[in-house]
Write a protein that holds these residues in place. Sequence first.
Motif, PDB file in Angstrom:
ATOM      1  N   VAL A 176       0.867  -1.162  -0.103  1.00 23.12           N
ATOM      2  CA  VAL A 176      -0.006  -0.067   0.007  1.00 23.12           C
ATOM      3  C   VAL A 176       0.846   1.376   0.022  1.00 23.12           C
ATOM      4  CG1 VAL A 176      -1.767   1.489   1.447  1.00 23.12           C
ATOM      5  CG2 VAL A 176      -1.899  -0.892   0.941  1.00 23.12           C
ATOM      6  N   ALA A 214      -7.111   4.099  -2.814  1.00 26.35           N
ATOM      7  CA  ALA A 214      -5.884   4.299  -1.977  1.00 26.35           C
ATOM      8  C   ALA A 214      -4.890   5.540  -2.540  1.00 26.35           C
ATOM      9  CB  ALA A 214      -5.166   3.561  -1.364  1.00 26.35           C
ATOM     10  N   THR A 221       0.775   4.116  -3.161  1.00 28.33           N
ATOM     11  CA  THR A 221       0.488   5.371  -3.068  1.00 28.33           C
ATOM     12  C   THR A 221       1.614   6.348  -2.806  1.00 28.33           C
ATOM     13  OG1 THR A 221       0.738   4.911  -0.371  1.00 28.33           O
ATOM     14  CG2 THR A 221      -1.363   4.632  -1.414  1.00 28.33           C
ATOM     15  N   GLU A 240      -9.413  -1.299  -3.715  1.00 30.55           N
ATOM     16  CA  GLU A 240      -9.068  -0.456  -2.566  1.00 30.55           C
ATOM     17  C   GLU A 240      -7.676  -0.054  -2.623  1.00 30.55           C
ATOM     18  OE1 GLU A 240      -8.499  -4.748  -1.007  1.00 30.55           O
ATOM     19  OE2 GLU A 240      -9.714  -3.619  -2.242  1.00 30.55           O
ATOM     20  N   ASP A 248      -6.950   8.438  -3.174  1.00 26.45           N
ATOM     21  CA  ASP A 248      -7.268   9.327  -1.872  1.00 26.45           C
ATOM     22  C   ASP A 248      -5.827  10.038  -1.639  1.00 26.45           C
ATOM     23  OD1 ASP A 248      -9.772   8.562  -1.868  1.00 26.45           O
ATOM     24  OD2 ASP A 248      -9.518   6.896  -0.286  1.00 26.45           O
TER      25      ASP A 248
END
Length: 255
Positions: free
Chosen positions: A114, A219, A118, A215, A222
């Motif tokens: 993640v 992410a 990101t 997701e 976001d």
Amino acid sequence: MNINQINRENNVRDLGGYQAKDGRKIRKGVFFRSGGLYHLSEEEIGALKDQNLKYILDLRADYEQKRHPDPIISGTELIHHSNTVSKFGEQIDFSPEGMHQTGEAAVEQLRKLVRYYTAMPFENEALHALMNAIEQGKTPLLFHCATGKDRTGVAAMVLLMALGIPEETILQDYLKSNEYRKNMIEAAEQEFHDQIEKSPELGTLIQMQAGVRKEIGQAVLDAIKEKYGSYSNYLIEEYGLDRSRLKRIQDMYLV
């Protein structure tokens, strides 16, 4: 053969046709995304040649480019510019052993992944190369990494963002990789079925290795909004694309 007949596992697709917020649509035959071109047959390469590509942007790392160089397509300029997120990527074991972990090791691997994804939209020289190319009119353009889903997926997000495509559509395009790589995802899940039953975290890693997850895509989006407050601010701060420059780009590629 036309481009739609290329083996879907190579994840080759035209980004044309997506509708922007102002009602216009991206011109077809201008922007293409794909996985590694070294996978393509001669006939499939011929289908790409028929698109009159002028530029190919290779987002892979130097060692990937040297190991599996892109085929030469006459009349096309090849731009090598690896997607630079090494400060996080170096911390992750992307080998089968690293991506097939279970229990707490799998949870830790997911946390690192993640963070890796990101980080991609920020201070990324390859994305700057992409945005410079489209602003300079270096099209038709194809950009790709190894599988056409992760580095290429984030690059497509930024491109679509600049063209005023809604977030929902941006995420839908990201998730299309699962449609194109469906057979590979299902084969991997079948191979590790028993282990996944015991460790759902392994199933998540397998999905991320063969395909993409909603997701993760969300992410990434976001993270951009969290850092800059809006996509508009992100495009200005990262690429200097103020309203007038964005309008010029959109007028070039939307009809």
